[in-house]
Design a protein around this motif. Structure first.
Motif, PDB file in Angstrom:
ATOM      1  N   LEU A  28       0.778  -1.085  -0.109  1.00  0.00           N
ATOM      2  CA  LEU A  28       0.041   0.088  -0.003  1.00  0.00           C
ATOM      3  C   LEU A  28       0.896   1.077  -0.048  1.00  0.00           C
ATOM      4  O   LEU A  28       1.660   1.457   0.774  1.00  0.00           O
ATOM      5  CB  LEU A  28      -1.033   0.103   1.233  1.00  0.00           C
ATOM      6  N   ASN A  29       0.708   2.223  -0.617  1.00  0.00           N
ATOM      7  CA  ASN A  29       1.262   3.650  -1.042  1.00  0.00           C
ATOM      8  C   ASN A  29       2.779   3.431  -1.526  1.00  0.00           C
ATOM      9  O   ASN A  29       3.412   4.449  -1.378  1.00  0.00           O
ATOM     10  CB  ASN A  29       1.061   4.269   0.336  1.00  0.00           C
ATOM     11  N   SER A  30       2.980   2.136  -1.989  1.00  0.00           N
ATOM     12  CA  SER A  30       4.487   1.977  -2.447  1.00  0.00           C
ATOM     13  C   SER A  30       4.479   2.396  -3.891  1.00  0.00           C
ATOM     14  O   SER A  30       3.313   2.247  -4.364  1.00  0.00           O
ATOM     15  CB  SER A  30       5.006   0.804  -2.085  1.00  0.00           C
ATOM     16  N   SER A  31       5.377   2.427  -4.545  1.00  0.00           N
ATOM     17  CA  SER A  31       5.690   2.476  -6.119  1.00  0.00           C
ATOM     18  C   SER A  31       5.129   1.267  -6.712  1.00  0.00           C
ATOM     19  O   SER A  31       5.452   0.063  -6.140  1.00  0.00           O
ATOM     20  CB  SER A  31       6.926   3.111  -6.444  1.00  0.00           C
ATOM     21  N   PHE A  32       4.577   1.185  -7.824  1.00  0.00           N
ATOM     22  CA  PHE A  32       4.244  -0.074  -8.584  1.00  0.00           C
ATOM     23  C   PHE A  32       5.553  -0.645  -8.889  1.00  0.00           C
ATOM     24  O   PHE A  32       6.322   0.048  -9.653  1.00  0.00           O
ATOM     25  CB  PHE A  32       3.297   0.460  -9.591  1.00  0.00           C
TER      26      PHE A  32
END
Length: 78
Positions: A28-32
């Motif tokens: 969650l909320n990290s770069s893809f």
């Protein structure tokens, strides 16, 4: 009594997995990242800082030691 029994089994099983090297991929909320995530959908976003980042988690992913056992299924902001 049934709920507490199920909770106890869940905790014991989770501890067993941790002892054997299984850990959850924090998404969650990290770069893809294509090596860790599988994009199941893209949603339009107006905020620039959320573009290309994981917006929602559909299914958790897991590591076994340092190898990915199951990819996280995520929704990505576009």
């Amino acid at each position: 009594a049934l709920k507490s029994g199920i909770d106890l089994i869940y905790v014991k099983f989770s501890e067993f997995l941790k002892q054997n090297g299984i850990k959850e991929i924090e998404s969650l909320n990290s770069s893809f990242n294509v090596d860790l995530h599988e994009a199941v959908a893209k949603v339009p976003t107006e905020e620039e800082d959320k573009k290309g980042k994981v917006d929602d988690l559909v299914q958790k992913g897991y590591y076994l030691q340092d190898k990915v056992v199951r990819f996280s299924k995520v929704v990505v902001g576009e």
